[in-house]
Design an enzyme around this catalytic site. Structure first.
Site: not given
Length: 267
Positions: A82-83, A225
């Site tokens: 993610d991100d 992440h």
């Protein structure tokens, strides 16, 4: 599905998406009935791509299906990040995945996709990219027009930079209530959460790898992440050990969409 190929006029894409009809009134995962059609004139998009559109909210009994994990008898696992993207860590993850020829699914932030397009361009052939909003705001706290505009901007950025339209959505912080649910339904996204996550604050790299190997089950969707504070390097440095260790246990790495496509048929 989606809003057409990347060669389409941007204003037409914005207009078509904004006119998608979605339901209102979210239950647990059901989308209830609004009643009369509501139409409002709003400006959608930013800069040269901005346009005024009639945004319609109409009755709809669609259901929002959330996926935390996939029921399967096969030893399959989906790595998700993610991100991103951002330089350094995203490059580090992609380098590791290339070295071990392991596919993954990246839930990317649209603003970062535009800013750091060079980080990912040409490097995603074996991977999948999902929508993680335009700027990582909590869509559950926004109204339906704001939420859909946010997802649209990210959708466009991902499509234009990667050449592929996202079909998956992961809401920031895992919050899928209110406007986030309505927007995801309107876009036809499959909403993907996770069944196992990295816990960098609790482990060093060796113990994080051991925890992943110990807790993995067939159909796991594993959250990591490729952006964040330095603690997340605990997990990223452990990727080689996780990949080789899970493979030694008979696991095959797949994208989230492939994992969902290989689910055990419901009886």
């Amino acid at each position: 599905g989606g809003f057409g190929g990347i060669g389409r006029d941007r204003r037409a894409v914005l207009r078509d998406a904004a006119l998608l009809a979605v339901g209102a009134g979210v239950g647990a995962i059901g989308i209830g009935q609004l009643g009369a059609v509501a139409t409002t004139r709003r400006r959608v998009g930013a800069g040269s791509a901005a346009t005024d559109v009639d945004v319609q909210v109409t009755p709809d009994r669609s259901r929002l299906v959330l996926t935390w994990e996939v029921r399967t008898d096969q030893r399959l696992i989906a790595l998700t990040f993610d991100d991103g993207p951002r330089p350094k860590w995203t490059n580090m993850v992609l380098d590791t995945l290339d070295r071990y020829q392991a596919p993954a699914t990246f839930f990317m932030v649209g603003r970062r996709v535009r800013k750091y397009a060079s980080v990912i361009r040409g490097r995603l052939d074996r991977h999948e990219v999902g929508n993680h909003t335009w700027d990582h705001r909590d869509l559950a706290l926004r109204d339906d027009v704001q939420a859909r505009s946010d997802l649209l901007r990210a959708h466009e950025a991902i499509t234009e930079v990667t050449g592929r339209e996202p079909v998956l959505f992961r809401p920031p912080y895992g919050h899928i209530g209110g406007a986030a649910a309505l927007a995801a339904t309107g876009f036809g996204y499959k909403v993907v959460l996770w069944s196992q996550k990295m816990r960098e604050a609790h482990y060093d790299t060796r113990h994080q790898v051991a925890a992943v190997l110990r807790e993995a089950t067939p159909g796991t969707i594993l959250l990591a992440h490729d952006v964040g504070d330095a603690a997340r390097l605990v997990s990223l440095r452990g990727l080689p050990g996780m990949i080789t260790g899970l493979r030694d246990c008979g696991y095959e790495f797949v994208t989230v969409s492939e994992l969902m496509g290989r689910a055990r048929p419901e009886v």
